[in-house]
Scaffold this motif. Sequence first.
Motif, short mmCIF file in Angstrom:
data_model
loop_
_atom_site.label_atom_id
_atom_site.label_comp_id
_atom_site.label_asym_id
_atom_site.label_seq_id
_atom_site.Cartn_x
_atom_site.Cartn_y
_atom_site.Cartn_z
N ASP A 138 0.83 -1.20 0.00
CA ASP A 138 0.00 0.00 0.00
C ASP A 138 0.87 1.26 0.00
O ASP A 138 1.84 1.34 0.74
CB ASP A 138 -0.91 -0.02 1.24
CG ASP A 138 -1.94 1.09 1.23
OD1 ASP A 138 -2.07 1.77 0.20
OD2 ASP A 138 -2.60 1.29 2.27
N ASP A 139 0.51 2.24 -0.83
CA ASP A 139 1.25 3.50 -0.83
C ASP A 139 0.32 4.72 -0.86
O ASP A 139 0.74 5.83 -1.16
CB ASP A 139 2.22 3.57 -2.01
CG ASP A 139 1.52 3.54 -3.37
OD1 ASP A 139 0.27 3.45 -3.41
OD2 ASP A 139 2.21 3.61 -4.39
N GLY A 140 -0.95 4.51 -0.52
CA GLY A 140 -1.91 5.61 -0.52
C GLY A 140 -2.47 5.89 0.86
O GLY A 140 -2.29 5.11 1.79
N GLY A 141 -3.15 7.04 1.02
CA GLY A 141 -3.83 7.38 2.25
C GLY A 141 -2.91 7.54 3.43
O GLY A 141 -1.73 7.91 3.30
N SER A 142 -3.44 7.25 4.62
CA SER A 142 -2.69 7.38 5.87
C SER A 142 -1.45 6.50 5.86
O SER A 142 -0.35 6.92 6.24
CB SER A 142 -3.58 7.01 7.05
OG SER A 142 -2.86 6.92 8.25
N SER A 143 -1.60 5.27 5.40
CA SER A 143 -0.46 4.34 5.34
C SER A 143 0.63 4.87 4.43
O SER A 143 1.82 4.80 4.75
CB SER A 143 -0.92 2.97 4.83
OG SER A 143 -1.62 2.27 5.81
N GLY A 144 0.21 5.40 3.26
CA GLY A 144 1.18 5.91 2.30
C GLY A 144 1.97 7.08 2.83
O GLY A 144 3.19 7.19 2.60
N SER A 145 1.30 7.98 3.57
CA SER A 145 2.01 9.15 4.09
C SER A 145 3.01 8.75 5.17
O SER A 145 4.11 9.29 5.24
CB SER A 145 1.01 10.18 4.64
OG SER A 145 0.28 9.66 5.72
N LEU A 146 2.64 7.77 6.02
CA LEU A 146 3.57 7.27 7.03
C LEU A 146 4.75 6.56 6.37
O LEU A 146 5.90 6.68 6.82
CB LEU A 146 2.86 6.33 8.00
CG LEU A 146 1.87 6.97 8.98
CD1 LEU A 146 1.13 5.90 9.76
CD2 LEU A 146 2.59 7.92 9.92
N ARG A 147 4.47 5.84 5.32
CA ARG A 147 5.52 5.14 4.58
C ARG A 147 6.51 6.15 4.01
O ARG A 147 7.73 5.96 4.08
CB ARG A 147 4.89 4.31 3.45
CG ARG A 147 5.89 3.52 2.63
CD ARG A 147 5.17 2.68 1.59
NE ARG A 147 6.11 1.81 0.89
CZ ARG A 147 5.77 0.88 0.01
NH1 ARG A 147 4.49 0.68 -0.26
NH2 ARG A 147 6.68 0.14 -0.56
N GLU A 148 5.98 7.25 3.46
CA GLU A 148 6.84 8.27 2.85
C GLU A 148 7.57 9.08 3.91
O GLU A 148 8.78 9.34 3.78
CB GLU A 148 5.99 9.20 1.98
CG GLU A 148 6.80 10.24 1.24
CD GLU A 148 5.94 11.08 0.31
OE1 GLU A 148 6.44 12.13 -0.16
OE2 GLU A 148 4.77 10.71 0.07
#
Length: 338
Positions: A47-57
């Motif tokens: 997953d790279d979108g939404g809340s998860s994506g922002s934390l990943r980035e």
Amino acid sequence: MEIKRYEGRYKKDPKIVVIGGGTGISIILRGIKKKTKNITAIVTVADDGGSSGSLREDLGMLPPGDIRACLLALANTEPAMEKLFNFRFKEGKFKDQNMGNLLIAAMNEIHGNFETAIRETSNVLAVTGKVLPMTLENVQLCAILENGKTIKGESKIPLESIRNSSKIDRIYMEPKMSYPLEESVEAIENADLIVLGPGSLYTSVIPNLLVNHIVDKIKDSKAPKVYIGNVMTQPGETGEYTLLDHVNAILKHSDENILNYVIGNNQEVPEKILTDYIKDGSKPILIREDEEKLLKEKGIQLISSNLVDIEKGYIRHDAEVLSDLLMEIIKKQQENKD
């Protein structure tokens, strides 16, 4: 084939491995945990979108969203904790961030390890069984459309498929050398049942099969392998797909002999419930007349049942029905051994 609801008990809890993504498999995990404590959920981290994506980035961590959904499904905790874990900020710097994702992120910072972070969060939530990421590699999901265009990034794939009016031909991951956790491999080797799905075909279910060696481990396991078909199509991924199309996509990305059973829906969805789904381009997936025969030719047994559960206007899988069907498959396997 119709299978009756399971009403018996086993001398010991069967070992069930469920492979897929958050929202899809979290529903059936809630049903399975009532039948056995030996559950291992292997969950996508593409997953790279939404809340998860922002934390990943922002934090350079693996995305926690799908993991969080499965942890909650298997949790044995107070309702207040579940509400806290599902809470999403509406204003300020944390707008749209999910509290559960932030907790996993904090655990990741404290322990410096995503695997340990999940284990510690599991302890906080008193989770039944285990939730494991499909890999600890920082993977990116990519797709090749039928028009030849390559899309990089899980969240972009459905959008670009729609924008290009071109179906997904196949998906792959970068880096190509990603490996499963040892715990995942052990769970698959010792399983009494291995379940794929339900969930987004190309962005939740199949990504797990792209991890190195995982297909061979599943295929070599003596446990029955079951795919739970979706009850609705998904725009940008499976727009016009039949149940057989879903199965063929899984076989294309894994092995022709990886499945023993497919569970499909045979129940119509009320028109008044379908209205909003149809507006969004989603359609019901019902078993077609020829699909049982075509699946049998592939060595796959079709199980037909009413899988639909409607809650607050949303179409979901019926966790109770599915868990009963899965337990009946295990029972049948045990009887054949005897």
